[in-house]
Motif scaffolding. Structure first.
Motif, mmCIF file in Angstrom:
data_model
loop_
_atom_site.group_PDB
_atom_site.id
_atom_site.type_symbol
_atom_site.label_atom_id
_atom_site.label_comp_id
_atom_site.label_asym_id
_atom_site.label_seq_id
_atom_site.Cartn_x
_atom_site.Cartn_y
_atom_site.Cartn_z
ATOM 1 N N LEU A 1 0.861 -1.168 0.000
ATOM 2 C CA LEU A 1 0.000 0.000 0.000
ATOM 3 C C LEU A 1 0.903 1.225 0.000
ATOM 4 O O LEU A 1 1.682 1.439 0.937
ATOM 5 C CB LEU A 1 -0.921 0.006 1.226
ATOM 6 C CG LEU A 1 -1.839 1.211 1.353
ATOM 7 C CD1 LEU A 1 -2.799 1.305 0.162
ATOM 8 C CD2 LEU A 1 -2.624 1.147 2.660
ATOM 9 N N LEU A 2 0.809 2.015 -1.062
ATOM 10 C CA LEU A 2 1.695 3.159 -1.277
ATOM 11 C C LEU A 2 0.897 4.440 -1.453
ATOM 12 O O LEU A 2 -0.287 4.395 -1.801
ATOM 13 C CB LEU A 2 2.528 2.935 -2.552
ATOM 14 C CG LEU A 2 3.273 1.610 -2.683
ATOM 15 C CD1 LEU A 2 3.639 1.333 -4.125
ATOM 16 C CD2 LEU A 2 4.513 1.650 -1.832
ATOM 17 N N THR A 3 1.565 5.572 -1.281
ATOM 18 C CA THR A 3 0.914 6.855 -1.554
ATOM 19 C C THR A 3 1.521 7.533 -2.782
ATOM 20 O O THR A 3 1.095 8.617 -3.159
ATOM 21 C CB THR A 3 1.007 7.798 -0.342
ATOM 22 O OG1 THR A 3 2.371 7.968 0.021
ATOM 23 C CG2 THR A 3 0.200 7.235 0.827
ATOM 24 N N ASP A 4 2.499 6.885 -3.392
ATOM 25 C CA ASP A 4 3.104 7.384 -4.624
ATOM 26 C C ASP A 4 3.604 6.171 -5.401
ATOM 27 O O ASP A 4 4.225 5.275 -4.804
ATOM 28 C CB ASP A 4 4.269 8.326 -4.281
ATOM 29 C CG ASP A 4 4.874 8.960 -5.511
ATOM 30 O OD1 ASP A 4 5.541 8.242 -6.290
ATOM 31 O OD2 ASP A 4 4.678 10.171 -5.705
ATOM 32 N N PRO A 5 3.358 6.107 -6.708
ATOM 33 C CA PRO A 5 3.795 4.924 -7.469
ATOM 34 C C PRO A 5 5.310 4.699 -7.434
ATOM 35 O O PRO A 5 5.777 3.581 -7.619
ATOM 36 C CB PRO A 5 3.324 5.200 -8.898
ATOM 37 C CG PRO A 5 2.601 6.486 -8.890
ATOM 38 C CD PRO A 5 2.654 7.065 -7.514
ATOM 39 N N ASP A 6 6.074 5.771 -7.198
ATOM 40 C CA ASP A 6 7.533 5.660 -7.156
ATOM 41 C C ASP A 6 8.079 5.523 -5.740
ATOM 42 O O ASP A 6 9.296 5.534 -5.535
ATOM 43 C CB ASP A 6 8.165 6.882 -7.831
ATOM 44 C CG ASP A 6 7.783 6.971 -9.300
ATOM 45 O OD1 ASP A 6 7.727 5.923 -9.962
ATOM 46 O OD2 ASP A 6 7.517 8.096 -9.772
ATOM 47 N N GLN A 7 7.183 5.378 -4.764
ATOM 48 C CA GLN A 7 7.598 5.240 -3.364
ATOM 49 C C GLN A 7 8.439 3.985 -3.175
ATOM 50 O O GLN A 7 8.173 2.936 -3.770
ATOM 51 C CB GLN A 7 6.342 5.169 -2.485
ATOM 52 C CG GLN A 7 6.594 5.011 -1.010
ATOM 53 C CD GLN A 7 5.295 4.953 -0.211
ATOM 54 O OE1 GLN A 7 4.250 5.400 -0.683
ATOM 55 N NE2 GLN A 7 5.368 4.411 0.980
ATOM 56 N N ASP A 8 9.447 4.089 -2.346
ATOM 57 C CA ASP A 8 10.270 2.930 -2.005
ATOM 58 C C ASP A 8 9.384 1.904 -1.289
ATOM 59 O O ASP A 8 8.796 2.213 -0.251
ATOM 60 C CB ASP A 8 11.405 3.384 -1.093
ATOM 61 C CG ASP A 8 12.353 2.275 -0.686
ATOM 62 O OD1 ASP A 8 12.042 1.080 -0.916
ATOM 63 O OD2 ASP A 8 13.411 2.597 -0.133
ATOM 64 N N PRO A 9 9.271 0.696 -1.837
ATOM 65 C CA PRO A 9 8.391 -0.318 -1.230
ATOM 66 C C PRO A 9 8.730 -0.647 0.225
ATOM 67 O O PRO A 9 7.868 -1.090 0.973
ATOM 68 C CB PRO A 9 8.578 -1.547 -2.117
ATOM 69 C CG PRO A 9 9.092 -1.023 -3.403
ATOM 70 C CD PRO A 9 9.878 0.215 -3.071
ATOM 71 N N THR A 10 9.977 -0.392 0.648
ATOM 72 C CA THR A 10 10.336 -0.690 2.033
ATOM 73 C C THR A 10 9.641 0.257 3.010
ATOM 74 O O THR A 10 9.609 -0.003 4.207
ATOM 75 C CB THR A 10 11.865 -0.632 2.256
ATOM 76 O OG1 THR A 10 12.327 0.686 1.985
ATOM 77 C CG2 THR A 10 12.576 -1.644 1.366
ATOM 78 N N THR A 11 9.094 1.364 2.509
ATOM 79 C CA THR A 11 8.392 2.309 3.368
ATOM 80 C C THR A 11 6.871 2.144 3.278
ATOM 81 O O THR A 11 6.125 2.901 3.898
ATOM 82 C CB THR A 11 8.765 3.768 2.998
ATOM 83 O OG1 THR A 11 8.290 4.056 1.680
ATOM 84 C CG2 THR A 11 10.256 3.991 3.096
ATOM 85 N N ALA A 12 6.425 1.169 2.523
ATOM 86 C CA ALA A 12 4.981 0.934 2.329
ATOM 87 C C ALA A 12 4.400 0.104 3.463
ATOM 88 O O ALA A 12 5.128 -0.547 4.220
ATOM 89 C CB ALA A 12 4.766 0.192 1.011
ATOM 90 N N THR A 13 3.079 0.126 3.548
ATOM 91 C CA THR A 13 2.373 -0.855 4.380
ATOM 92 C C THR A 13 2.345 -2.134 3.569
ATOM 93 O O THR A 13 1.957 -2.127 2.391
ATOM 94 C CB THR A 13 0.950 -0.387 4.703
ATOM 95 O OG1 THR A 13 1.026 0.846 5.432
ATOM 96 C CG2 THR A 13 0.192 -1.421 5.501
#
Length: 111
Positions: free
Chosen positions: A95-107
């Protein structure tokens, strides 16, 4: 109905030669209105159909769901947590808030 069109498209894709070696999928929901419980329930029922579930477990490598930051992200986390109790994810889901967000910071939701 748009939801049925989406489910038909996803079935056709997952049965196509383009998907035979596996795939990753990104759902960008930032412009989507809040989904109704009917929509969520219908998706859960669709996802738990035995043949479809087995195919997605075999082919879907990862899933990213992108939502707007803030309250929408908080609501999405709650809704997905509940949804996955009925229809567990078939692969690691971010679950991300930006498509380019680092996945390690996602839920992260794991199968």
């Amino acid at each position: 109905e748009k939801l049925q069109e989406l489910m038909d498209f996803m079935d056709a894709f997952s049965l196509s030669s383009n998907a035979e070696n596996g795939f990753s999928i990104t759902y960008d929901l930032r412009s989507l209105q809040s989904p109704s419980m009917h929509m969520i329930t219908r998706l859960a029922q669709w996802g738990t159909e035995k043949e479809r579930q087995e195919r997605w477990e075999r082919l879907n490598n990862s899933c990213k769901i992108v939502v707007s930051a803030g309250l929408r992200a908080t609501l999405a986390k709650s809704i997905l947590s509940t949804f996955f109790l009925v229809c567990p994810p078939v692969c690691r889901t971010y679950l991300l808030t930006d498509p380019d967000q680092d996945p390690t910071t996602a839920t992260i939701f794991d199968p």
